[in-house]
Write a protein that holds these residues in place. Structure first.
Motif, PDB file in Angstrom:
ATOM      1  N   GLY A  47       0.801  -1.204   0.000  1.00 35.79           N
ATOM      2  CA  GLY A  47       0.000   0.000   0.000  1.00 35.79           C
ATOM      3  C   GLY A  47       0.841   1.265   0.000  1.00 35.79           C
ATOM      4  N   LYS A  48       0.147   2.400  -0.152  1.00 35.98           N
ATOM      5  CA  LYS A  48       0.791   3.704  -0.145  1.00 35.98           C
ATOM      6  C   LYS A  48       0.007   4.652   0.758  1.00 35.98           C
ATOM      7  N   ALA A  49       0.735   5.556   1.386  1.00 34.94           N
ATOM      8  CA  ALA A  49       0.103   6.597   2.195  1.00 34.94           C
ATOM      9  C   ALA A  49      -0.048   7.850   1.345  1.00 34.94           C
ATOM     10  N   LYS A  50      -1.207   8.496   1.453  1.00 34.05           N
ATOM     11  CA  LYS A  50      -1.477   9.695   0.656  1.00 34.05           C
ATOM     12  C   LYS A  50      -2.053  10.795   1.548  1.00 34.05           C
ATOM     13  N   LYS A  51      -1.975  12.022   1.040  1.00 35.87           N
ATOM     14  CA  LYS A  51      -2.575  13.172   1.703  1.00 35.87           C
ATOM     15  C   LYS A  51      -2.861  14.228   0.643  1.00 35.87           C
ATOM     16  N   LEU A  65       3.645   8.030   7.142  1.00 34.46           N
ATOM     17  CA  LEU A  65       2.818   7.687   8.284  1.00 34.46           C
ATOM     18  C   LEU A  65       3.683   7.444   9.512  1.00 34.46           C
ATOM     19  N   ARG A  66       3.202   7.901  10.633  1.00 31.22           N
ATOM     20  CA  ARG A  66       3.923   7.730  11.891  1.00 31.22           C
ATOM     21  C   ARG A  66       3.523   6.402  12.537  1.00 31.22           C
ATOM     22  N   GLN A  67       4.521   5.654  13.002  1.00 26.97           N
ATOM     23  CA  GLN A  67       4.238   4.430  13.737  1.00 26.97           C
ATOM     24  C   GLN A  67       3.698   4.801  15.108  1.00 26.97           C
ATOM     25  N   THR A  68       2.698   4.055  15.568  1.00 26.90           N
ATOM     26  CA  THR A  68       2.094   4.351  16.857  1.00 26.90           C
ATOM     27  C   THR A  68       1.841   3.064  17.615  1.00 26.90           C
ATOM     28  N   GLU A  69       1.538   3.179  18.882  1.00 23.96           N
ATOM     29  CA  GLU A  69       1.288   2.010  19.717  1.00 23.96           C
ATOM     30  C   GLU A  69       0.095   1.222  19.200  1.00 23.96           C
ATOM     31  N   ALA A  70       0.231  -0.088  19.141  1.00 24.05           N
ATOM     32  CA  ALA A  70      -0.791  -0.947  18.554  1.00 24.05           C
ATOM     33  C   ALA A  70      -1.789  -1.431  19.598  1.00 24.05           C
ATOM     34  N   LEU A  81      -3.192   7.752  11.591  1.00 23.77           N
ATOM     35  CA  LEU A  81      -3.837   8.493  10.507  1.00 23.77           C
ATOM     36  C   LEU A  81      -4.312   9.825  11.076  1.00 23.77           C
ATOM     37  N   ASN A  82      -3.658  10.885  10.683  1.00 28.12           N
ATOM     38  CA  ASN A  82      -4.049  12.220  11.130  1.00 28.12           C
ATOM     39  C   ASN A  82      -3.616  13.232  10.070  1.00 28.12           C
ATOM     40  N   ASN A  83      -3.994  14.462  10.254  1.00 27.30           N
ATOM     41  CA  ASN A  83      -3.661  15.522   9.300  1.00 27.30           C
ATOM     42  C   ASN A  83      -4.084  15.163   7.878  1.00 27.30           C
ATOM     43  N   SER A  84      -5.287  14.543   7.763  1.00 27.47           N
ATOM     44  CA  SER A  84      -5.899  14.195   6.464  1.00 27.47           C
ATOM     45  C   SER A  84      -5.132  13.112   5.712  1.00 27.47           C
ATOM     46  N   LYS A  85      -4.298  12.350   6.386  1.00 30.61           N
ATOM     47  CA  LYS A  85      -3.586  11.253   5.728  1.00 30.61           C
ATOM     48  C   LYS A  85      -4.473  10.010   5.677  1.00 30.61           C
ATOM     49  N   HIS A  86      -4.252   9.182   4.658  1.00 22.83           N
ATOM     50  CA  HIS A  86      -4.990   7.945   4.525  1.00 22.83           C
ATOM     51  C   HIS A  86      -4.132   6.916   3.807  1.00 22.83           C
ATOM     52  N   HIS A 262     -12.277   9.463  -2.718  1.00 21.08           N
ATOM     53  CA  HIS A 262     -11.681  10.716  -3.196  1.00 21.08           C
ATOM     54  C   HIS A 262     -10.548  11.185  -2.290  1.00 21.08           C
ATOM     55  N   GLY A 263     -10.255  10.407  -1.257  1.00 23.56           N
ATOM     56  CA  GLY A 263      -9.220  10.808  -0.315  1.00 23.56           C
ATOM     57  C   GLY A 263      -9.701  11.810   0.713  1.00 23.56           C
ATOM     58  N   SER A 264     -11.009  11.999   0.807  1.00 16.97           N
ATOM     59  CA  SER A 264     -11.583  12.919   1.792  1.00 16.97           C
ATOM     60  C   SER A 264     -12.333  12.119   2.858  1.00 16.97           C
ATOM     61  N   LYS A 265     -13.079  12.809   3.726  1.00 14.07           N
ATOM     62  CA  LYS A 265     -13.790  12.158   4.831  1.00 14.07           C
ATOM     63  C   LYS A 265     -12.836  11.261   5.623  1.00 14.07           C
ATOM     64  N   THR A 266     -11.677  11.829   5.970  1.00 16.27           N
ATOM     65  CA  THR A 266     -10.612  11.039   6.587  1.00 16.27           C
ATOM     66  C   THR A 266     -10.887  10.723   8.052  1.00 16.27           C
ATOM     67  N   LEU A 267     -10.268   9.644   8.490  1.00 15.45           N
ATOM     68  CA  LEU A 267     -10.385   9.169   9.865  1.00 15.45           C
ATOM     69  C   LEU A 267      -9.235   9.730  10.685  1.00 15.45           C
ATOM     70  N   ASP A 268      -9.529  10.203  11.858  1.00 11.32           N
ATOM     71  CA  ASP A 268      -8.502  10.713  12.765  1.00 11.32           C
ATOM     72  C   ASP A 268      -8.260   9.664  13.840  1.00 11.32           C
ATOM     73  N   GLY A 269      -7.135   8.939  13.716  1.00  8.97           N
ATOM     74  CA  GLY A 269      -6.857   7.888  14.685  1.00  8.97           C
ATOM     75  C   GLY A 269      -5.706   7.013  14.240  1.00  8.97           C
ATOM     76  N   ALA A 270      -5.912   5.701  14.238  1.00  7.17           N
ATOM     77  CA  ALA A 270      -4.860   4.761  13.847  1.00  7.17           C
ATOM     78  C   ALA A 270      -5.500   3.467  13.370  1.00  7.17           C
ATOM     79  N   VAL A 271      -4.749   2.696  12.573  1.00  4.18           N
ATOM     80  CA  VAL A 271      -5.246   1.411  12.084  1.00  4.18           C
ATOM     81  C   VAL A 271      -4.148   0.357  12.202  1.00  4.18           C
ATOM     82  N   ASP A 272      -4.567  -0.904  12.226  1.00  2.78           N
ATOM     83  CA  ASP A 272      -3.634  -2.010  12.366  1.00  2.78           C
ATOM     84  C   ASP A 272      -4.313  -3.282  11.866  1.00  2.78           C
TER      85      ASP A 272
END
Length: 300
Positions: A47-51, A65-70, A81-86, A262-272
């Protein structure tokens, strides 16, 4: 991580979680590498990260993308996933789970700010060009909407399609943590200013989300399927069920994690731990998949 733990007990050719696995993203070291062995696709479906190129832009550019606690604590891997990144997973991932084919998409997500219509995952094309398949938040913490074509207009108006709004039974409240507080959104209970604001069990907390579509092959038409059943699982438990749904998701779309197509309606949080299968997992399989990881350190 989770898949490797399972495969210690079963051979890859015989294991239920390997046979119909299309792609698997453990987010190891915060990367979007597909850990599934594709045989002829040895490089995997990475995959690829986009903003957005700039705020409100329709042009998407590469992002880090920043690594975060799982979910399983500091030793695990997840991506923030923050600052409109997906995340965009290639259309090879959705090729075998588009049209009217059976499918399962599962992942862990931590939603840090619950906003209406933020996408947990989505793929396909929007009407009139096509149809979508996905899962998004609704306007109050714990309420979700499964995106499937309930009518020919592919209409998602919550006021008219109330059956797609699934309010979860609250999970056990995490142990005390000063950061976990409701944001005072409409619909939450008010308390005197002297009392502490209650924490939502759905905000800043890891949960397992899984959507399956089970369809039987058409008896007369090759490579076609009859209308099937859509099931939403949250934390290993079936929370929503829609019988005889006609699903025909458009081909050629990446699988968007944390954003709409469309890369919008982004989620503010994290995924794993993103899993994609070209079959509908049974309830017990989803439960096992959810239970692979140990309870989070914040569990009561």
């Amino acid at each position: 991580m989770a898949l490797q733990a399972l495969m210690l007990w079963w051979a890859p050719t015989a294991h239920e979680y390997q046979d119909n696995l299309v792609a698997y993203y453990p987010m190891t070291h915060g990367k979007l590498d597909d850990a599934h062995d594709h045989g002829s696709y040895e490089s995997g479906f990475h995959g690829k990260a986009k903003k957005p190129e700039y705020p409100e832009s329709d042009i998407m550019v590469a992002a880090d993308l920043r690594q975060t606690e799982a979910r399983d604590g500091p030793e695990g891997d997840a991506v923030a996933l923050n600052n409109s990144k997906h995340i965009e997973l290639p259309d090879n991932v959705t090729r075998s789970i588009s049209g009217d084919r059976p499918r399962t998409v599962c992942l862990w997500a931590r939603i840090d700010k619950w906003t209406n219509k933020a996408r947990i995952f989505e793929y396909g094309r929007k009407a009139p060009q096509g149809e979508l398949f996905g899962l998004r938040t609704w306007n109050v913490p714990g309420a979700l909407t499964v995106e499937v074509p309930w009518n020919v207009r592919n209409h998602w108006d919550n006021r008219d399609v109330a059956s797609t709004n699934v309010s979860m039974v609250p999970a056990p409240t995490p142990s005390p943590c000063g950061r976990r507080r409701l944001d005072g959104a409409a619909g939450e209970t008010s308390f005197p200013t002297t009392a502490p604001t209650p924490r939502s069990p759905w905000v800043e907390t890891w949960h397992h989300y899984c959507v399956t579509y089970a369809a039987e092959p058409h008896p007369k038409e090759k490579d076609r399927y009859l209308p099937g059943n859509v099931t939403l699982y949250v934390d290993g438990r079936a929370e929503g069920f829609w019988k005889n749904a006609t699903v025909n998701t458009s081909l050629g779309s990446p699988l968007y994690i944390g954003a709409d197509i469309h890369g919008s309606k982004t989620l503010d949080g994290a995924v794993d731990e993103v899993y994609v299968y070209d079959k509908a997992l049974d309830a017990w399989q989803v439960e096992v998949l959810h239970g692979i990881l140990s309870p989070p350190p914040t569990a009561a």
